[in-house]
Design an enzyme around this catalytic site. Structure first.
Site, PDB file in Angstrom:
ATOM      1  N   LYS A   1      37.851 -19.148   6.712  1.00 51.51           N
ATOM      2  CA  LYS A   1      36.834 -19.100   5.650  1.00 51.51           C
ATOM      3  C   LYS A   1      35.519 -18.513   6.173  1.00 51.51           C
ATOM      4  O   LYS A   1      34.920 -17.670   5.521  1.00 51.51           O
ATOM      5  CB  LYS A   1      36.551 -20.506   5.095  1.00 51.51           C
ATOM      6  CG  LYS A   1      37.744 -21.166   4.425  1.00 51.51           C
ATOM      7  CD  LYS A   1      37.335 -22.435   3.691  1.00 51.51           C
ATOM      8  CE  LYS A   1      36.765 -23.507   4.577  1.00 51.51           C
ATOM      9  NZ  LYS A   1      37.693 -24.023   5.599  1.00 51.51           N
TER      10      LYS A   1
ATOM     11  N   ARG B   1      38.954 -21.809  19.280  1.00 53.87           N
ATOM     12  CA  ARG B   1      37.830 -21.232  18.553  1.00 53.87           C
ATOM     13  C   ARG B   1      36.493 -21.401  19.270  1.00 53.87           C
ATOM     14  O   ARG B   1      36.248 -22.409  19.910  1.00 53.87           O
ATOM     15  CB  ARG B   1      37.757 -21.908  17.180  1.00 53.87           C
ATOM     16  CG  ARG B   1      36.682 -21.356  16.283  1.00 53.87           C
ATOM     17  CD  ARG B   1      36.943 -21.718  14.875  1.00 53.87           C
ATOM     18  NE  ARG B   1      36.488 -23.064  14.545  1.00 53.87           N
ATOM     19  CZ  ARG B   1      36.364 -23.508  13.300  1.00 53.87           C
ATOM     20  NH1 ARG B   1      36.709 -22.728  12.294  1.00 53.87           N
ATOM     21  NH2 ARG B   1      35.962 -24.722  13.067  1.00 53.87           N
TER      22      ARG B   1
ATOM     23  N   ARG C   1      34.941 -30.069  -1.167  1.00 52.53           N
ATOM     24  CA  ARG C   1      36.058 -30.545  -0.357  1.00 52.53           C
ATOM     25  C   ARG C   1      36.695 -31.776  -0.981  1.00 52.53           C
ATOM     26  O   ARG C   1      37.659 -32.302  -0.436  1.00 52.53           O
ATOM     27  CB  ARG C   1      35.549 -30.916   1.024  1.00 52.53           C
ATOM     28  CG  ARG C   1      35.849 -29.887   2.129  1.00 52.53           C
ATOM     29  CD  ARG C   1      35.116 -30.376   3.349  1.00 52.53           C
ATOM     30  NE  ARG C   1      35.589 -29.923   4.605  1.00 52.53           N
ATOM     31  CZ  ARG C   1      35.008 -28.977   5.330  1.00 52.53           C
ATOM     32  NH1 ARG C   1      34.003 -28.295   4.853  1.00 52.53           N
ATOM     33  NH2 ARG C   1      35.454 -28.712   6.535  1.00 52.53           N
TER      34      ARG C   1
ATOM     35  N   ARG D   1      40.760 -33.597  11.126  1.00 53.89           N
ATOM     36  CA  ARG D   1      40.185 -32.705  10.109  1.00 53.89           C
ATOM     37  C   ARG D   1      41.277 -32.083   9.249  1.00 53.89           C
ATOM     38  O   ARG D   1      41.119 -31.922   8.036  1.00 53.89           O
ATOM     39  CB  ARG D   1      39.339 -31.609  10.772  1.00 53.89           C
ATOM     40  CG  ARG D   1      38.018 -32.168  11.281  1.00 53.89           C
ATOM     41  CD  ARG D   1      37.350 -31.248  12.263  1.00 53.89           C
ATOM     42  NE  ARG D   1      37.044 -29.960  11.716  1.00 53.89           N
ATOM     43  CZ  ARG D   1      36.982 -28.837  12.435  1.00 53.89           C
ATOM     44  NH1 ARG D   1      37.203 -28.867  13.733  1.00 53.89           N
ATOM     45  NH2 ARG D   1      36.688 -27.711  11.861  1.00 53.89           N
TER      46      ARG D   1
ATOM     47  N   ARG E   1      32.648 -25.727  19.290  1.00 50.88           N
ATOM     48  CA  ARG E   1      32.126 -26.840  18.498  1.00 50.88           C
ATOM     49  C   ARG E   1      32.696 -28.156  19.016  1.00 50.88           C
ATOM     50  O   ARG E   1      33.882 -28.234  19.318  1.00 50.88           O
ATOM     51  CB  ARG E   1      32.529 -26.649  17.032  1.00 50.88           C
ATOM     52  CG  ARG E   1      31.626 -25.703  16.296  1.00 50.88           C
ATOM     53  CD  ARG E   1      32.104 -25.391  14.920  1.00 50.88           C
ATOM     54  NE  ARG E   1      32.642 -26.523  14.186  1.00 50.88           N
ATOM     55  CZ  ARG E   1      33.061 -26.456  12.923  1.00 50.88           C
ATOM     56  NH1 ARG E   1      32.992 -25.314  12.267  1.00 50.88           N
ATOM     57  NH2 ARG E   1      33.547 -27.494  12.317  1.00 50.88           N
TER      58      ARG E   1
HETATM   59  P1  AMP Z   1      33.141 -27.139   8.715  1.00 48.33           P
HETATM   60  O1  AMP Z   1      32.173 -26.362   9.543  1.00 48.33           O
HETATM   61  O2  AMP Z   1      33.237 -26.636   7.311  1.00 48.33           O
HETATM   62  O3  AMP Z   1      34.487 -27.296   9.369  1.00 48.33           O
HETATM   63  O4  AMP Z   1      32.531 -28.625   8.585  1.00 48.33           O
HETATM   64  C1  AMP Z   1      32.279 -29.412   9.733  1.00 48.33           C
HETATM   65  C2  AMP Z   1      32.125 -30.873   9.316  1.00 48.33           C
HETATM   66  O5  AMP Z   1      31.019 -31.016   8.415  1.00 48.33           O
HETATM   67  C3  AMP Z   1      33.315 -31.462   8.554  1.00 48.33           C
HETATM   68  O6  AMP Z   1      34.357 -31.919   9.413  1.00 48.33           O
HETATM   69  C4  AMP Z   1      32.631 -32.614   7.807  1.00 48.33           C
HETATM   70  O7  AMP Z   1      32.370 -33.701   8.669  1.00 48.33           O
HETATM   71  C5  AMP Z   1      31.301 -31.989   7.414  1.00 48.33           C
HETATM   72  N1  AMP Z   1      31.396 -31.297   6.098  1.00 48.33           N
HETATM   73  C6  AMP Z   1      31.287 -29.974   5.867  1.00 48.33           C
HETATM   74  N2  AMP Z   1      31.434 -29.704   4.559  1.00 48.33           N
HETATM   75  C7  AMP Z   1      31.649 -30.884   3.940  1.00 48.33           C
HETATM   76  C8  AMP Z   1      31.911 -31.263   2.608  1.00 48.33           C
HETATM   77  N3  AMP Z   1      31.969 -30.360   1.603  1.00 48.33           N
HETATM   78  N4  AMP Z   1      32.080 -32.589   2.336  1.00 48.33           N
HETATM   79  C9  AMP Z   1      31.999 -33.512   3.301  1.00 48.33           C
HETATM   80  N5  AMP Z   1      31.794 -33.220   4.604  1.00 48.33           N
HETATM   81  C10 AMP Z   1      31.613 -31.927   4.933  1.00 48.33           C
END
Ligand code: AMP
Length: 213
Positions: A13, A127, A88, A171, A160
């Site tokens: 994404k 990654r 999400r 996740r 990360r």
């Molecule tokens: P990402 O970079 O999109 O993988 O997000 C990293 C982390 O941020 C996720 O594992 C969640 O803990 C939090 N996070 C990001 N987007 C959301 C969302 N829409 N709802 C809830 N938690 C989120």
């Protein structure tokens, strides 16, 4: 144009959002990046989000919805945006729909990048991400030209903390229980466009552009 990019963590994404935002001149709004930025700045939002992020769990809807609705209400999003990592949960999707409806707006398309679970785990464990512009790379599939340096902005790359094996598994699990139901939700709304995310990055990018038009 208002787009949502849907897909599991590691589906691509972030990478695809960058090229789509450049192709269409749309603002890229990534919920994970916003949380990480808040964390770096040490704000209440960042502190609140940290424990969930560290465990690979979702930050509560109330907090996340407020953050994203606040972001897309800013003037730079007036002409359109790409949401990456939001919604999400069904609650987030409904809150987004209602907020846009109040302004006589709506999400135009939801682009679903589909990738197998085996591939997701492989991708996430290799990654790394740019500390400055958040551009994602992969040690094997999408390595930067110079080791540890972002091709795009020259920033330093890092892994990360939530890309470790245990958190990655959590996740992916959270994705299937909370986020995958959105595929059905947006299919019923007639907005979902599915693209095979297991292909070369450039092919996926081309198919996503075609799917928006
Ligand atoms: P990402 O970079 O999109 O993988 O997000 C990293 C982390 O941020 C996720 O594992 C969640 O803990 C939090 N996070 C990001 N987007 C959301 C969302 N829409 N709802 C809830 N938690 C989120």
């Amino acid at each position: 144009m208002r787009l949502v990019l849907l897909g599991a963590p590691g589906a691509g994404k972030g990478t695809q959002a960058v090229s789509l935002s450049e192709a269409f001149g749309l603002v890229h709004v990534a919920s994970g990046d916003l949380f990480r930025e808040a964390l770096r700045e040490g704000t209440d939002l960042g502190i609140q989000a940290k424990s969930y992020m560290d465990r690979g769990q979702l930050v509560p809807d109330e907090v996340t919805i407020m953050m994203i609705l606040g972001r897309i209400a800013r003037p730079d999003c007036e002409k359109g945006f790409i949401l990456d990592g939001f919604p999400r949960t069904l609650e987030q999707a409904q809150a987004l729909e209602e907020a846009l409806k109040k302004e006589a707006k709506a999400i135009d398309k939801v682009l679903y990048i589909k990738v197998s679970v085996e591939e997701l785990v492989k991708r996430l464990s290799g990654r790394c991400v740019c500390r400055v512009c958040q551009m994602p790379y992969h040690n094997t599939y999408c390595a930067p030209e110079a080791n540890g340096i972002c091709d795009r902005c020259g920033g330093q790359l890092f892994q990360r903390p939530d890309d470790n094996d245990e958190t990655v598994k959590e996740r992916v699990k959270v994705y299937f229980s909370n986020t995958a139901p959105l595929i059905d939700y947006y299919t019923k709304a007639g907005k979902l466009q599915e693209v095979n995310g297991g292909q070369e990055v450039e092919i996926v990018a081309r198919e996503l552009v075609a799917a928006t038009t």
